[in-house]
Design an enzyme around this catalytic site. Structure first.
Site, PDB file in Angstrom:
ATOM      1  NE  ARG A   1      -2.015   4.804 -12.904  1.00  0.00           N
ATOM      2  CZ  ARG A   1      -2.199   5.122 -11.628  1.00  0.00           C
ATOM      3  NH1 ARG A   1      -1.754   4.330 -10.674  1.00  0.00           N
ATOM      4  NH2 ARG A   1      -2.723   6.307 -11.330  1.00  0.00           N
TER       5      ARG A   1
ATOM      6  NE  ARG B   1      -7.457   3.848  -9.345  1.00  0.00           N
ATOM      7  CZ  ARG B   1      -6.217   3.460  -8.914  1.00  0.00           C
ATOM      8  NH1 ARG B   1      -6.303   2.723  -7.747  1.00  0.00           N
ATOM      9  NH2 ARG B   1      -5.036   3.698  -9.122  1.00  0.00           N
TER      10      ARG B   1
ATOM     11  NE  ARG C   1      -5.842  -0.806 -10.198  1.00  0.00           N
ATOM     12  CZ  ARG C   1      -4.631  -0.099  -9.721  1.00  0.00           C
ATOM     13  NH1 ARG C   1      -4.275  -0.405  -8.534  1.00  0.00           N
ATOM     14  NH2 ARG C   1      -4.277   0.831 -10.402  1.00  0.00           N
TER      15      ARG C   1
HETATM   16  N1  LIG Z   1       5.130   9.971  -2.627  1.00  0.00           N
HETATM   17  C1  LIG Z   1       3.917   9.446  -2.295  1.00  0.00           C
HETATM   18  N2  LIG Z   1       3.405   8.619  -3.077  1.00  0.00           N
HETATM   19  C2  LIG Z   1       2.075   8.144  -2.848  1.00  0.00           C
HETATM   20  C3  LIG Z   1       1.325   8.599  -1.766  1.00  0.00           C
HETATM   21  N3  LIG Z   1       0.222   7.958  -1.907  1.00  0.00           N
HETATM   22  C4  LIG Z   1       0.383   6.954  -3.017  1.00  0.00           C
HETATM   23  N4  LIG Z   1       1.530   7.510  -3.539  1.00  0.00           N
HETATM   24  C5  LIG Z   1       2.091   6.414  -4.600  1.00  0.00           C
HETATM   25  O1  LIG Z   1       1.226   6.944  -5.866  1.00  0.00           O
HETATM   26  C6  LIG Z   1       1.109   5.837  -6.598  1.00  0.00           C
HETATM   27  C7  LIG Z   1       0.063   5.796  -7.249  1.00  0.00           C
HETATM   28  O2  LIG Z   1      -1.253   5.331  -6.593  1.00  0.00           O
HETATM   29  P1  LIG Z   1      -2.607   5.271  -6.801  1.00  0.00           P
HETATM   30  O3  LIG Z   1      -3.024   6.516  -7.678  1.00  0.00           O
HETATM   31  O4  LIG Z   1      -3.508   4.853  -5.654  1.00  0.00           O
HETATM   32  O5  LIG Z   1      -2.496   4.149  -7.910  1.00  0.00           O
HETATM   33  P2  LIG Z   1      -2.083   2.555  -7.817  1.00  0.00           P
HETATM   34  O6  LIG Z   1      -0.839   2.362  -7.117  1.00  0.00           O
HETATM   35  O7  LIG Z   1      -2.178   1.896  -9.174  1.00  0.00           O
HETATM   36  O8  LIG Z   1      -3.095   1.890  -7.038  1.00  0.00           O
HETATM   37  C8  LIG Z   1       1.833   4.701  -6.034  1.00  0.00           C
HETATM   38  O9  LIG Z   1       2.908   4.235  -6.278  1.00  0.00           O
HETATM   39  C9  LIG Z   1       1.410   4.858  -4.706  1.00  0.00           C
HETATM   40  O10 LIG Z   1       2.259   3.904  -3.573  1.00  0.00           O
HETATM   41  C10 LIG Z   1       1.936   9.626  -1.022  1.00  0.00           C
HETATM   42  O11 LIG Z   1       1.356  10.059  -0.337  1.00  0.00           O
HETATM   43  N5  LIG Z   1       3.343   9.919  -1.275  1.00  0.00           N
HETATM   44  N1  LIG Z   2      -0.717 -11.954  -6.171  1.00  0.00           N
HETATM   45  C1  LIG Z   2      -1.654 -11.728  -7.065  1.00  0.00           C
HETATM   46  N2  LIG Z   2      -1.898 -12.440  -8.020  1.00  0.00           N
HETATM   47  C2  LIG Z   2      -3.037 -11.948  -8.769  1.00  0.00           C
HETATM   48  N3  LIG Z   2      -3.479 -10.918  -8.665  1.00  0.00           N
HETATM   49  C3  LIG Z   2      -3.395  -9.883  -7.622  1.00  0.00           C
HETATM   50  C4  LIG Z   2      -2.511 -10.055  -6.980  1.00  0.00           C
HETATM   51  N4  LIG Z   2      -2.142  -9.126  -6.012  1.00  0.00           N
HETATM   52  C5  LIG Z   2      -2.905  -8.335  -6.113  1.00  0.00           C
HETATM   53  N5  LIG Z   2      -3.612  -8.721  -7.382  1.00  0.00           N
HETATM   54  C6  LIG Z   2      -4.731  -7.911  -8.042  1.00  0.00           C
HETATM   55  O1  LIG Z   2      -3.941  -6.961  -8.964  1.00  0.00           O
HETATM   56  C7  LIG Z   2      -4.807  -5.545  -8.991  1.00  0.00           C
HETATM   57  C8  LIG Z   2      -3.828  -4.597  -8.429  1.00  0.00           C
HETATM   58  O2  LIG Z   2      -3.508  -4.850  -7.485  1.00  0.00           O
HETATM   59  P1  LIG Z   2      -3.694  -3.493  -6.245  1.00  0.00           P
HETATM   60  O3  LIG Z   2      -3.640  -3.981  -4.902  1.00  0.00           O
HETATM   61  O4  LIG Z   2      -4.688  -2.573  -6.708  1.00  0.00           O
HETATM   62  O5  LIG Z   2      -2.170  -2.861  -6.749  1.00  0.00           O
HETATM   63  P2  LIG Z   2      -1.334  -1.571  -6.121  1.00  0.00           P
HETATM   64  O6  LIG Z   2      -2.167  -1.121  -5.113  1.00  0.00           O
HETATM   65  O7  LIG Z   2       0.031  -1.772  -6.149  1.00  0.00           O
HETATM   66  O8  LIG Z   2      -1.576  -0.549  -7.575  1.00  0.00           O
HETATM   67  C9  LIG Z   2      -5.970  -5.753  -8.496  1.00  0.00           C
HETATM   68  O9  LIG Z   2      -6.981  -6.025  -9.275  1.00  0.00           O
HETATM   69  C10 LIG Z   2      -5.680  -6.997  -7.377  1.00  0.00           C
HETATM   70  O10 LIG Z   2      -6.856  -7.716  -7.041  1.00  0.00           O
END
Ligand SMILES: Nc1nc2c(ncn2[C@@H]2O[C@H](COP(=O)(O)OP(=O)(O)O)[C@@H](O)[C@H]2O)c(=O)[nH]1
Ligand SMILES: Nc1ncnc2c1ncn2[C@@H]1O[C@H](COP(=O)(O)OP(=O)(O)O)[C@@H](O)[C@H]1O
Length: 396
Positions: free
Chosen positions: A277, A173, A266
């Site tokens: 998702r 990203r 986000r």
């Molecule tokens: N099994 C596994 N899952 C992962 C790993 N790294 C990230 N994830 C998971 O992959 C999913 C997608 O992550 P990401 O692409 O960063 O998207 P986000 O969760 O929307 O921020 C999330 O549920 C993460 O917890 C890893 O090393 N192993």
């Molecule tokens: N408690 C909360 N209330 C409102 N917005 C939140 C809260 N926690 C996280 N966010 C927002 O929600 C979005 C997703 O959070 P993020 O940390 O990227 O989620 P994840 O890592 O689980 O995918 C971000 O824009 C973040 O700023």
């Protein structure tokens, strides 16, 4: 009284005179585990210890896939089999942080990796006196706030926590930095590395491959920090089955609608990716809340409240300062010359001395009855005593 299943051999080249390894070793130990003999060799100071296995039944030597960071050769070592599944290596004259290692030969982790890789497998981990802090696994559906909570924790306690940087095949990203947020990788490269045994766990998530390398966890442990893993539910299940002893935390949204709102706000995914998702979130929420896989479930409604609850369950509430937590227990300091003996669940290291009357003061006793975890990185739970009366009291 016990046995001494391990021995130490200098200038061993004549023992392996079958032409298998023409290079003379500085030293090599042999440990028998059932039908197999594990030969651990030190060729030159500074090079990694080598491992090869002799199969008694077929008369063959096999070079195994070796997982984890290998210890460096030094001035020789002693080897002793403990709990029938790992070989304790005690390096001669090494530093306190580097003198105790385990070569796992039949732990759950090694057996699992053997199945995945289809080869003979061994795994290294460093021995830790006492119970160092366990790694933390954080899971939850996309958009729930895992990354936000982890960032807050790392910002408030930068010396205490380290993030396990995963590999992924998804595109970065805008704000994401290679090597910081993820190791962004080609699928073919990552698949090859998985085959080579470099990963603790991996999973297909939202159409991409994600995985935690052994190195990602070890780098954090080597820096003396507590490791945080942000992985999906499948990954959490794999880690639970591995020997990495961790605390498992699942983060829930207050409602599905709120999750969707956060994911859209986000603004990092296309509509199609958001839909994918959200579909996956339904299954993750069901599994996360019902499987018994997680030790703690936190609802991320109000961010500050959720963060406070996270700190509470990690014992970080109150006035906990961000300090580098050195191991509290005493570290082992070994002289170059020592003899190792295994008696029941204790490993007695006798440090040689000229003066007989001091002999009892030169015993170090390692209790290996409650070892925890193992590869990757650390085997915790070693207990240490250092007097002869302790040995006598502890062993009846
Ligand atoms: N099994 C596994 N899952 C992962 C790993 N790294 C990230 N994830 C998971 O992959 C999913 C997608 O992550 P990401 O692409 O960063 O998207 P986000 O969760 O929307 O921020 C999330 O549920 C993460 O917890 C890893 O090393 N192993
Ligand atoms: N408690 C909360 N209330 C409102 N917005 C939140 C809260 N926690 C996280 N966010 C927002 O929600 C979005 C997703 O959070 P993020 O940390 O990227 O989620 P994840 O890592 O689980 O995918 C971000 O824009 C973040 O700023």
């Amino acid at each position: 009284m016990g046995e001494a299943p391990a021995f130490f051999v200098d200038d061993l080249q004549q023992v392996f005179s079958n032409g298998f390894d023409p290079k003379p070793k500085v030293s090599e130990s042999e440990t028998i585990v059932g039908d197999k003999t594990y030969a651990i060799g030190e060729a030159h100071e500074g090079l990694a210890l080598s491992t090869r296995i002799f199969y008694k039944s077929t008369g063959e030597w096999v070079i195994p896939t070796v997982l984890g960071t290998k210890p460096e050769a030094g001035k020789g070592h002693s080897a002793v089999l403990v709990n029938e599944d790992r070989i304790l290596i005690i390096k001669r004259g090494s530093t306190p942080e580097d003198c105790i290692w385990f070569l796992e030969v039949d732990t759950e982790f090694v057996r699992e990796q053997r199945k995945i890789l289809g080869t003979e497998v061994v795994a290294w981990s460093r021995g830790v006196i006492g119970d160092a802090n366990k790694p933390i696994v954080i899971s939850g559906p996309s958009g729930v706030g895992k990354g936000t909570l982890i960032s807050k924790l790392m910002k408030e306690f930068p010396s205490m926590f380290g993030f396990s940087v995963s590999h992924t095949t998804r595109a970065p990203r805008n704000q994401e930095i290679n090597g910081v947020h993820y190791h962004f990788t080609e699928r073919s490269v990552m698949e090859k590395e998985i085959k080579d045994g470099k990963f603790l766990e991996f999973a297909n998530v939202h159409g991409n491959l994600y995985g935690t390398s052994l190195e990602a966890v070890e780098v954090v442990a080597d820096a003396g920090k507590r490791c945080i893993l942000d992985i999906d539910v499948q990954g959490a299940r794999s880690v639970r089955a591995s020997s990495l002893e961790a605390i498992f935390i699942f983060i829930c949204p207050p409602s599905f609608e709120e999750l969707e709102k956060r994911l859209r706000a986000r603004g990092t995914e296309t509509e199609e990716q958001i839909q994918k998702r959200l579909r996956n979130a339904k299954a993750e929420l069901e599994q996360g809340q019902s499987s018994g896989l997680f030790d703690h479930i936190l609802v991320n409604d109000d961010l500050d409240k959720c963060y406070e609850n996270l700190k509470k369950l990690l014992d970080l509430d109150g006035n906990v300062a961000d300090t580098f937590s050195k191991p509290s227990s005493k570290l082992v300091e070994l002289p170059i010359d020592h003899v190792v003996l295994k008696i029941d669940e204790k490993v007695v290291i006798s440090c040689r001395t000229q003066e007989l009357e001091k002999a009892s003061k030169n015993l170090i006793v390692l209790d290996v009855s409650s070892l925890k975890g193992g590869a990757p990185g650390r085997t915790r739970g070693l207990k240490m005593r250092d007097s002869f009366s302790d040995v006598m009291n502890g062993i009846s």
